[in-house]
Write a protein that holds these residues in place. Sequence first.
Motif, PDB file in Angstrom:
ATOM      1  N   PRO A 173       4.327   4.101 -17.445  1.00 31.21           N
ATOM      2  CA  PRO A 173       3.378   3.950 -16.336  1.00 31.21           C
ATOM      3  C   PRO A 173       3.994   3.148 -15.188  1.00 31.21           C
ATOM      4  CG  PRO A 173       2.934   2.284 -17.977  1.00 31.21           C
ATOM      5  CD  PRO A 173       4.164   3.027 -18.442  1.00 31.21           C
ATOM      6  N   ARG A 174       3.547   3.409 -13.993  1.00 26.24           N
ATOM      7  CA  ARG A 174       3.931   2.568 -12.848  1.00 26.24           C
ATOM      8  C   ARG A 174       2.751   2.533 -11.885  1.00 26.24           C
ATOM      9  NH1 ARG A 174       8.800   0.967  -9.739  1.00 26.24           N
ATOM     10  NH2 ARG A 174      10.039   1.660 -11.482  1.00 26.24           N
ATOM     11  N   PHE A 175       2.371   1.335 -11.515  1.00 27.88           N
ATOM     12  CA  PHE A 175       1.278   1.180 -10.551  1.00 27.88           C
ATOM     13  C   PHE A 175       1.826   0.505  -9.306  1.00 27.88           C
ATOM     14  CE2 PHE A 175      -2.100  -1.170  -8.468  1.00 27.88           C
ATOM     15  CZ  PHE A 175      -3.111  -0.221  -8.400  1.00 27.88           C
ATOM     16  N   THR A 176       1.529   1.064  -8.169  1.00 27.55           N
ATOM     17  CA  THR A 176       2.021   0.472  -6.929  1.00 27.55           C
ATOM     18  C   THR A 176       1.042   0.759  -5.788  1.00 27.55           C
ATOM     19  OG1 THR A 176       3.978   0.270  -5.517  1.00 27.55           O
ATOM     20  CG2 THR A 176       3.429   2.481  -6.270  1.00 27.55           C
ATOM     21  N   GLY A 177       1.397   0.289  -4.601  1.00 29.83           N
ATOM     22  CA  GLY A 177       0.524   0.505  -3.431  1.00 29.83           C
ATOM     23  C   GLY A 177       0.485  -0.724  -2.561  1.00 29.83           C
ATOM     24  N   PRO A 178       0.116  -0.569  -1.301  1.00 25.88           N
ATOM     25  CA  PRO A 178       0.066  -1.729  -0.399  1.00 25.88           C
ATOM     26  C   PRO A 178      -1.031  -2.704  -0.792  1.00 25.88           C
ATOM     27  CG  PRO A 178      -0.886   0.190   0.663  1.00 25.88           C
ATOM     28  CD  PRO A 178      -0.332   0.663  -0.639  1.00 25.88           C
ATOM     29  N   GLU A 179      -0.798  -3.972  -0.488  1.00 23.51           N
ATOM     30  CA  GLU A 179      -1.763  -5.005  -0.864  1.00 23.51           C
ATOM     31  C   GLU A 179      -2.993  -4.957   0.041  1.00 23.51           C
ATOM     32  OE1 GLU A 179       1.217  -5.468   0.331  1.00 23.51           O
ATOM     33  OE2 GLU A 179       2.491  -6.158  -1.301  1.00 23.51           O
ATOM     34  N   ASP A 180      -2.823  -4.412   1.221  1.00 25.87           N
ATOM     35  CA  ASP A 180      -3.951  -4.368   2.157  1.00 25.87           C
ATOM     36  C   ASP A 180      -4.412  -2.930   2.385  1.00 25.87           C
ATOM     37  OD1 ASP A 180      -1.562  -3.777   3.270  1.00 25.87           O
ATOM     38  OD2 ASP A 180      -1.871  -4.824   5.150  1.00 25.87           O
ATOM     39  N   GLN A 181      -5.513  -2.789   3.115  1.00 25.47           N
ATOM     40  CA  GLN A 181      -6.093  -1.469   3.374  1.00 25.47           C
ATOM     41  C   GLN A 181      -5.311  -0.821   4.518  1.00 25.47           C
ATOM     42  OE1 GLN A 181      -8.674  -0.091   1.638  1.00 25.47           O
ATOM     43  NE2 GLN A 181      -8.684   1.760   2.867  1.00 25.47           N
ATOM     44  N   ASN A 182      -4.091  -0.397   4.200  1.00 29.18           N
ATOM     45  CA  ASN A 182      -3.213   0.133   5.239  1.00 29.18           C
ATOM     46  C   ASN A 182      -2.649   1.484   4.807  1.00 29.18           C
ATOM     47  OD1 ASN A 182      -1.127   0.665   7.064  1.00 29.18           O
ATOM     48  ND2 ASN A 182      -0.862  -1.509   7.476  1.00 29.18           N
ATOM     49  N   PRO A 183      -3.277   2.573   5.259  1.00 22.65           N
ATOM     50  CA  PRO A 183      -2.848   3.903   4.827  1.00 22.65           C
ATOM     51  C   PRO A 183      -1.410   4.238   5.228  1.00 22.65           C
ATOM     52  CG  PRO A 183      -4.980   4.024   5.912  1.00 22.65           C
ATOM     53  CD  PRO A 183      -4.460   2.643   6.140  1.00 22.65           C
ATOM     54  N   GLU A 184      -0.946   3.661   6.347  1.00 25.30           N
ATOM     55  CA  GLU A 184       0.430   3.961   6.763  1.00 25.30           C
ATOM     56  C   GLU A 184       1.438   3.347   5.794  1.00 25.30           C
ATOM     57  OE1 GLU A 184       0.713   2.788  10.827  1.00 25.30           O
ATOM     58  OE2 GLU A 184      -0.654   4.367  11.469  1.00 25.30           O
ATOM     59  N   LYS A 185       1.149   2.130   5.371  1.00 25.38           N
ATOM     60  CA  LYS A 185       2.028   1.517   4.365  1.00 25.38           C
ATOM     61  C   LYS A 185       1.967   2.327   3.066  1.00 25.38           C
ATOM     62  CE  LYS A 185       1.800  -3.362   5.634  1.00 25.38           C
ATOM     63  NZ  LYS A 185       1.270  -4.655   5.170  1.00 25.38           N
ATOM     64  N   GLN A 186       0.766   2.815   2.764  1.00 21.28           N
ATOM     65  CA  GLN A 186       0.611   3.603   1.540  1.00 21.28           C
ATOM     66  C   GLN A 186       1.437   4.891   1.635  1.00 21.28           C
ATOM     67  OE1 GLN A 186      -3.233   5.380   0.781  1.00 21.28           O
ATOM     68  NE2 GLN A 186      -3.131   4.885  -1.379  1.00 21.28           N
ATOM     69  N   ALA A 187       1.452   5.498   2.829  1.00 19.59           N
ATOM     70  CA  ALA A 187       2.238   6.720   3.026  1.00 19.59           C
ATOM     71  C   ALA A 187       3.723   6.425   2.835  1.00 19.59           C
ATOM     72  CB  ALA A 187       1.977   7.272   4.424  1.00 19.59           C
ATOM     73  N   GLU A 188       4.166   5.286   3.363  1.00 17.28           N
ATOM     74  CA  GLU A 188       5.580   4.926   3.206  1.00 17.28           C
ATOM     75  C   GLU A 188       5.909   4.651   1.742  1.00 17.28           C
ATOM     76  OE1 GLU A 188       6.150   1.797   6.041  1.00 17.28           O
ATOM     77  OE2 GLU A 188       5.767   3.167   7.701  1.00 17.28           O
ATOM     78  N   GLU A 189       4.951   4.054   1.069  1.00 14.08           N
ATOM     79  CA  GLU A 189       5.157   3.788  -0.360  1.00 14.08           C
ATOM     80  C   GLU A 189       5.260   5.108  -1.133  1.00 14.08           C
ATOM     81  OE1 GLU A 189       4.564   0.227  -3.160  1.00 14.08           O
ATOM     82  OE2 GLU A 189       3.947   0.225  -1.121  1.00 14.08           O
ATOM     83  N   LEU A 190       4.400   6.056  -0.768  1.00 13.67           N
ATOM     84  CA  LEU A 190       4.464   7.379  -1.404  1.00 13.67           C
ATOM     85  C   LEU A 190       5.827   8.018  -1.139  1.00 13.67           C
ATOM     86  CD1 LEU A 190       3.355   9.893  -2.812  1.00 13.67           C
ATOM     87  CD2 LEU A 190       2.124  10.473  -0.724  1.00 13.67           C
ATOM     88  N   ASP A 191       6.314   7.857   0.081  1.00 16.32           N
ATOM     89  CA  ASP A 191       7.633   8.386   0.443  1.00 16.32           C
ATOM     90  C   ASP A 191       8.714   7.790  -0.464  1.00 16.32           C
ATOM     91  OD1 ASP A 191       9.066  10.121   1.953  1.00 16.32           O
ATOM     92  OD2 ASP A 191       9.063   8.936   3.784  1.00 16.32           O
ATOM     93  N   ASN A 192       8.620   6.488  -0.701  1.00 14.01           N
ATOM     94  CA  ASN A 192       9.600   5.835  -1.587  1.00 14.01           C
ATOM     95  C   ASN A 192       9.463   6.324  -3.025  1.00 14.01           C
ATOM     96  OD1 ASN A 192      10.665   4.219   0.447  1.00 14.01           O
ATOM     97  ND2 ASN A 192       9.127   2.647   0.163  1.00 14.01           N
ATOM     98  N   VAL A 193       8.215   6.522  -3.437  1.00 18.93           N
ATOM     99  CA  VAL A 193       7.975   6.966  -4.815  1.00 18.93           C
ATOM    100  C   VAL A 193       8.524   8.387  -5.014  1.00 18.93           C
ATOM    101  CG1 VAL A 193       6.156   7.638  -6.449  1.00 18.93           C
ATOM    102  CG2 VAL A 193       6.032   5.441  -5.284  1.00 18.93           C
ATOM    103  N   ILE A 194       8.389   9.214  -3.991  1.00 21.76           N
ATOM    104  CA  ILE A 194       8.911  10.588  -4.091  1.00 21.76           C
ATOM    105  C   ILE A 194      10.411  10.543  -4.414  1.00 21.76           C
ATOM    106  CG2 ILE A 194       9.415  12.693  -2.767  1.00 21.76           C
ATOM    107  CD1 ILE A 194       6.776  12.120  -1.208  1.00 21.76           C
ATOM    108  N   ALA A 195      11.106   9.577  -3.818  1.00 20.84           N
ATOM    109  CA  ALA A 195      12.552   9.449  -4.046  1.00 20.84           C
ATOM    110  C   ALA A 195      12.879   9.164  -5.506  1.00 20.84           C
ATOM    111  CB  ALA A 195      13.114   8.337  -3.161  1.00 20.84           C
ATOM    112  N   ARG A 196      11.934   8.622  -6.254  1.00 14.28           N
ATOM    113  CA  ARG A 196      12.166   8.334  -7.671  1.00 14.28           C
ATOM    114  C   ARG A 196      12.067   9.586  -8.529  1.00 14.28           C
ATOM    115  NH1 ARG A 196      12.143   3.278  -9.089  1.00 14.28           N
ATOM    116  NH2 ARG A 196      11.789   3.830 -11.258  1.00 14.28           N
ATOM    117  N   LYS A 197      11.560  10.658  -7.939  1.00 13.65           N
ATOM    118  CA  LYS A 197      11.332  11.920  -8.659  1.00 13.65           C
ATOM    119  C   LYS A 197      10.509  11.681  -9.930  1.00 13.65           C
ATOM    120  CE  LYS A 197      14.149  14.776  -6.273  1.00 13.65           C
ATOM    121  NZ  LYS A 197      13.691  15.968  -5.586  1.00 13.65           N
ATOM    122  N   PRO A 198       9.342  11.102  -9.791  1.00  8.79           N
ATOM    123  CA  PRO A 198       8.531  10.848 -10.991  1.00  8.79           C
ATOM    124  C   PRO A 198       7.971  12.153 -11.557  1.00  8.79           C
ATOM    125  CG  PRO A 198       7.259  10.357  -9.030  1.00  8.79           C
ATOM    126  CD  PRO A 198       8.633  10.733  -8.559  1.00  8.79           C
TER     127      PRO A 198
END
Lengths: 400, 371
Positions: free
Chosen positions: A292-317
């Motif tokens: 399991p892996r849980f992640t996401g921005p600490e604040d209500q910031n969809p743009e940060k969340q999008a960037e986090e998703l972009d980083n997660v995609i690179a992990r090829k989960p």
Amino acid sequence: MFRNMTRPSMLGPWMLLLGTLILSSGCKKPGDLPAGPDAATGAKTTATTGATAVEKKFKVAISTRPGQWNLDERVRGYKETFEKEYPEIEVVAEIDDETKYEVGTREASAVLEKFQDLAGFAGINAASGPGVAKAVENAGRSGKVVVVAMDADSPVLDAIEAGTIQASVAQRQYYMTYLGVKYLYGLKHKLLRAPDDQSADSRLPAIAAEVDTGTVEVTKENVVVFRTPSQGAKEDIKKTHPEWVRLLSDRKVVGDTSNEEYVVIGISTGVEYWNATREGLKDVCAELGVKPRFTGPEDQNPEKQAEELDNVIARKPAGILIAPGNPETLKPYIDRAIEEGINVICIDTDSPKSRRLAYVGTSNYQAGVMGAHIMAKALGAKRAGERADDASGADSSGSL
Amino acid sequence: MADDHSAPPRDSTTTGESSAVAEAGGGITGAALLNMARLREFATLLIVIAVVIVFHVKTLPQTQSDPFPSVFLSPNNIQAMLRGITTEAILVVGMTIVIVGGAFDISVGSILALSGLACVFALKCGLPTPIGVLIGLLTGSLCGLINGLFVARVGISPLIATMGMMMVARGLVICYIHAAGPVRSDDLPASFAAIGKAGFYGVRPAGEGGFLNMQGFWVMVVTLATVLVGDVLLRNLRWLRQVYYMGGNEKAAALSGINVARVRTVTFVITGLTAGLAGVLNSARYGTASYEAGQGIELQVIAECVIGGASLVGGQGTVLGAFLGVVLVNCIKTGLTQTGVPPDWRFVIVGAALVFFVTLDVLVAKRRRGA
């Protein structure tokens, strides 16, 4: 091209922009509500429903964060239910609590001051209820103003125990990750197929495009059940959803899956709301033997969340569950993950126009409907044309 | 009269530069290397490299299916990081200039949101994409001009003036979106979406066309060009270099003939313009204009400028340094994500890193002065 802007059809949006910029900033704020004679005197108003004039006995306010898709759906559920089924209830104010307790308290205090005869207050997000309850308590009107909250975070449960919140509509975050990861695992290993996947073996069972994980009413009587990390869902799932527990229990997967990673991307991850989600993720991954892996921005910031998703995609989960903070902002990133061959399912909030494979979460509209029924019952409001005998609202996931 | 005094000294104490720049053309000698090592940008670059190595090692492949050479240095992650820094990298260009001038602007996040909304609103009204982009840029510049006039002409402190703008601009965006509903990508022309999505060869599905065809390639190109132009102009444009004088000692700058009010106003206009550009590109990337756009980014951008060598009291800093600050912070953030550090801890670690790097810088500067 500028000439187009002077046409009536082009002028409209510009006028709308100008008008809204100037006028609508506080149109939903209590200070700008029309101060009719009833506001000052406490006299009851009347309104017409169909052909019959119905006395508006109960004034209700709503505390929410306007513009957030899932919350707007809940508000719609509340309002439409009051309008159609409880004509005695009138929504007199809608405040923006910015999903913060202290803001909710401040704004709710103003509404309570303005409407001395306010009968109920509905909290639409997890912070709304405790914020409103504090304002009601400060105003010395506990017990006189019914407060119906949302979710089962500790402050909500504490207020229910203290009697400042009468009831809450709890979501089942545990179910979202439990079923969501099972879906992703099944899709990854071709044990299940996506709803509209024509290329997959048609003999495989298809996952549902949308799953309502349901809501449960929290009251003083059952509040203790929600004090567990999963808010009672882990203890309850075999009874309420045995088919989800059985799903993939007879799976036959070739090879080692222990390095497969299933990622949940939340938003405002610092809040307690996600604890049950993490619990569901932990349990289902242990059951399936994956990481399991849980992640996401600490604040209500969809743009940060999008960037986090972009980083997660690179992990090829092996798969991604995401609760989009803004359906539009996240759409291109969800689509990118799908293009990269990573299965994505939305939980908690949806991005329906994206290429996500499914949505597993609360039907936010139904959550609002349920809250409206709870409020109406607590107020003793009559249903349209009849006495409210069973206004407790349907527990769409079964009782605890 | 001002021309005689408008070119500030090009020494390392005010601009972060050193004679290494001058010596670069004559071959690298031991002294030149020493001078280069004293460059703030060089120090930040070394820290960036160290951070990259740490996260590379921490994310080396564990199984055959894991990305190569590591999750952190995989092409997909590098692309994601490049996409992720674009907004902040554009914002630091303007922010560095305003900070060097001895002020700061906390309204950039809100100006970004308002400019992005103005752009997509114009596009929804049927205006062509270039005009929409222009409207976005003008909106940002106008907000910057208002900030500049309040600070430089009225005399309001930058904190109060830009805080007011921050609230007004964000409020306008919220008002519009609450009244008119969210902007959907379907409402926007394909040519605008292409700005945000297109790779070198145009719009193609993710993963096709290799590294050059990464989505957001042209946004990255615009970002790097903005940083490059900003850095070159701040270093070399005589008129713009007056901000170093102004930031170093405003009264002395005024006495030497620099029109402080005009220069100050222009620095805010530049900040507004870069925020407008970031807002337009942001809307193109996400295909929408939301009221959360750029929320909370201002403090991060200021922190990145400081990490990159800018001084909050003014007179010191470079665009290149601030850009490296952006790269450093984003490397740390991405690395923490990729190494599985829980989100709760990331605030703590990034905050501690900020204090650590700035403290390090202060101590090194003190020692250098002592030597």
